[in-house]
Motif scaffolding. Structure first.
Motif, PDB file in Angstrom:
ATOM      1  N   THR A  25       0.829  -1.109   0.063  1.00  0.00           N
ATOM      2  CA  THR A  25       0.110   0.069  -0.096  1.00  0.00           C
ATOM      3  C   THR A  25       0.983   1.400  -0.088  1.00  0.00           C
ATOM      4  N   LEU A  26       0.395   2.145  -0.749  1.00  0.00           N
ATOM      5  CA  LEU A  26       1.039   3.477  -0.562  1.00  0.00           C
ATOM      6  C   LEU A  26      -0.192   4.801  -0.544  1.00  0.00           C
ATOM      7  N   ILE A  27       0.602   5.894   0.051  1.00  0.00           N
ATOM      8  CA  ILE A  27      -0.291   6.934   0.418  1.00  0.00           C
ATOM      9  C   ILE A  27       0.045   8.127  -0.417  1.00  0.00           C
ATOM     10  N   HIS A  28      -0.581   8.942  -1.265  1.00  0.00           N
ATOM     11  CA  HIS A  28      -0.271  10.002  -1.786  1.00  0.00           C
ATOM     12  C   HIS A  28      -1.422  10.981  -2.109  1.00  0.00           C
ATOM     13  N   ALA A  29      -0.838  12.192  -2.199  1.00  0.00           N
ATOM     14  CA  ALA A  29      -1.924  13.356  -2.924  1.00  0.00           C
ATOM     15  C   ALA A  29      -1.668  13.142  -4.241  1.00  0.00           C
ATOM     16  N   ASN A  30      -2.982  12.999  -4.726  1.00  0.00           N
ATOM     17  CA  ASN A  30      -2.974  12.830  -6.382  1.00  0.00           C
ATOM     18  C   ASN A  30      -4.205  13.041  -7.064  1.00  0.00           C
ATOM     19  N   ALA A  31      -4.159  13.711  -8.177  1.00  0.00           N
ATOM     20  CA  ALA A  31      -5.201  14.255  -8.955  1.00  0.00           C
ATOM     21  C   ALA A  31      -6.192  13.277  -9.586  1.00  0.00           C
ATOM     22  N   HIS A  32      -6.094  11.829  -9.651  1.00  0.00           N
ATOM     23  CA  HIS A  32      -6.892  10.819  -9.760  1.00  0.00           C
ATOM     24  C   HIS A  32      -7.861  10.905  -8.768  1.00  0.00           C
ATOM     25  N   HIS A  33      -7.700  10.878  -7.649  1.00  0.00           N
ATOM     26  CA  HIS A  33      -8.603  10.944  -6.490  1.00  0.00           C
ATOM     27  C   HIS A  33      -9.039  12.249  -6.036  1.00  0.00           C
ATOM     28  N   MET A  34      -8.187  13.199  -6.482  1.00  0.00           N
ATOM     29  CA  MET A  34      -8.409  14.535  -5.888  1.00  0.00           C
ATOM     30  C   MET A  34      -8.275  14.643  -4.654  1.00  0.00           C
ATOM     31  N   ALA A  35      -7.429  13.832  -3.850  1.00  0.00           N
ATOM     32  CA  ALA A  35      -7.443  13.917  -2.419  1.00  0.00           C
ATOM     33  C   ALA A  35      -5.913  12.971  -2.102  1.00  0.00           C
ATOM     34  N   VAL A  36      -5.823  13.186  -0.710  1.00  0.00           N
ATOM     35  CA  VAL A  36      -4.615  12.338  -0.239  1.00  0.00           C
ATOM     36  C   VAL A  36      -5.327  10.987   0.009  1.00  0.00           C
ATOM     37  N   ALA A  37      -4.704   9.770  -0.537  1.00  0.00           N
ATOM     38  CA  ALA A  37      -5.313   8.612  -0.755  1.00  0.00           C
ATOM     39  C   ALA A  37      -4.387   7.396  -0.449  1.00  0.00           C
ATOM     40  N   TYR A  38      -5.148   6.600   0.099  1.00  0.00           N
ATOM     41  CA  TYR A  38      -4.202   4.940   0.047  1.00  0.00           C
ATOM     42  C   TYR A  38      -4.645   4.474  -1.368  1.00  0.00           C
ATOM     43  N   GLU A  39      -3.750   3.816  -1.956  1.00  0.00           N
ATOM     44  CA  GLU A  39      -3.646   3.086  -2.994  1.00  0.00           C
ATOM     45  C   GLU A  39      -3.026   1.585  -2.940  1.00  0.00           C
ATOM     46  N   PRO A  40      -3.799   0.560  -3.348  1.00  0.00           N
ATOM     47  CA  PRO A  40      -2.942  -0.550  -3.579  1.00  0.00           C
ATOM     48  C   PRO A  40      -1.443  -0.221  -4.503  1.00  0.00           C
ATOM     49  N   LEU A  41      -0.330  -0.705  -4.080  1.00  0.00           N
ATOM     50  CA  LEU A  41       0.972  -0.427  -4.739  1.00  0.00           C
ATOM     51  C   LEU A  41       0.905  -0.958  -6.135  1.00  0.00           C
ATOM     52  N   SER A  42       0.362  -2.143  -6.393  1.00  0.00           N
ATOM     53  CA  SER A  42       0.416  -2.523  -7.530  1.00  0.00           C
ATOM     54  C   SER A  42      -0.432  -2.028  -8.582  1.00  0.00           C
TER      55      SER A  42
END
Length: 246
Positions: free
Chosen positions: A208-225
């Motif tokens: 798992t990673l955490i990042h601020a990103n425009a895909h979610h338009m938020a700080v979000a967790y995302e499965p790394l793969s």
């Protein structure tokens, strides 16, 4: 001359009357080199980031002793949480504590902040990822550095500065200056940094990673793969660097 931010958050512009590239929050220091109309030109003390800030959002103050160590807080006109004179404070805001009154600390400006929301500047967080996780759900904002909006490099910078480690403000210099490069195929560990072209993320755990990103338009967790596949498929290229900050 060193001044400090007097508004909850202020934009740092590359030059007067242009778009935001970074932000400073309340109490952060700015080294003024010259004036240009309504703007002060200089560098953010935290990382040397050069730019312009509205002079009306800067003022003289003594060095801070504490920072806001929860996602957001308020300062009040008295030691009373019902006081209607409440001003917002983002995580990372810096204040000088001069006394205590009940469940509040009083600041040098005569404002009152709840004691549980403050942490001494000389007591940094131990884990940058823990700091990043406090921003979960924060709206994505290009150039943002506060709980009201943050971008990928702003999140990483806030996480590392609050943990007592130097960190530049943009993802390019972060890739150049932070940690050691790991060879492709290395396992992922908590606190690792992953870099793509113009983007950076923090590893939470091996999956798992955490990042601020425009895909979610938020700080979000995302499965790394999933993130590795999605970012490449959307046209932003493959992973450029996997770095570990020891």
């Amino acid at each position: 001359m060193e001044l400090r931010v007097t508004s909850p958050v202020t934009d740092l512009l590359p030059k007067p009357n242009t778009g935001r590239t970074r932000q400073l929050v309340y109490g952060e220091a700015f080294q003024v080199e010259q004036s240009d109309g309504d703007y002060a030109i200089g560098r953010a003390s935290r990382d040397g980031y050069h730019g312009a800030i509205l002079q009306s959002e800067l003022g003289v103050s003594e060095p801070p002793t504490h920072r806001i160590a929860v996602p957001a807080s308020h300062s009040y006109g008295s030691a009373d949480f019902k006081n209607p004179d409440a001003q917002p404070l983002s995580f990372g805001s810096q204040l000088r504590v001069v006394s205590a009154q009940g469940n509040f600390f009083e600041t040098a400006q005569g404002r009152f902040v709840p004691k549980p929301h403050l942490r001494p500047l000389n007591a940094p967080f131990a884990d940058p990822v823990t700091v990043a996780q406090m921003f979960f759900g924060t709206p994505y904002l290009w150039g943002g550095n506060s709980i009201w909006g943050i971008d990928c490099s702003g999140l990483v910078q806030m996480a590392f500065l609050s943990s007592g480690r130097d960190c530049p403000g943009d993802s390019g210099p972060q890739q150049d200056q932070l940690g050691r490069l790991l060879p492709p195929g290395s396992g992922f560990e908590r606190g690792d940094l992953l870099f793509w072209k113009g983007h950076v993320a923090l590893v939470v755990d091996p999956h798992t990673l955490i990042h601020a990103n425009a895909h979610h338009m938020a700080v979000a967790y995302e499965p790394l793969s999933d993130a590795l596949r999605r970012i490449e498929e959307q046209g932003d290229g493959p992973l450029l660097a996997h770095k570990r900050v020891d």
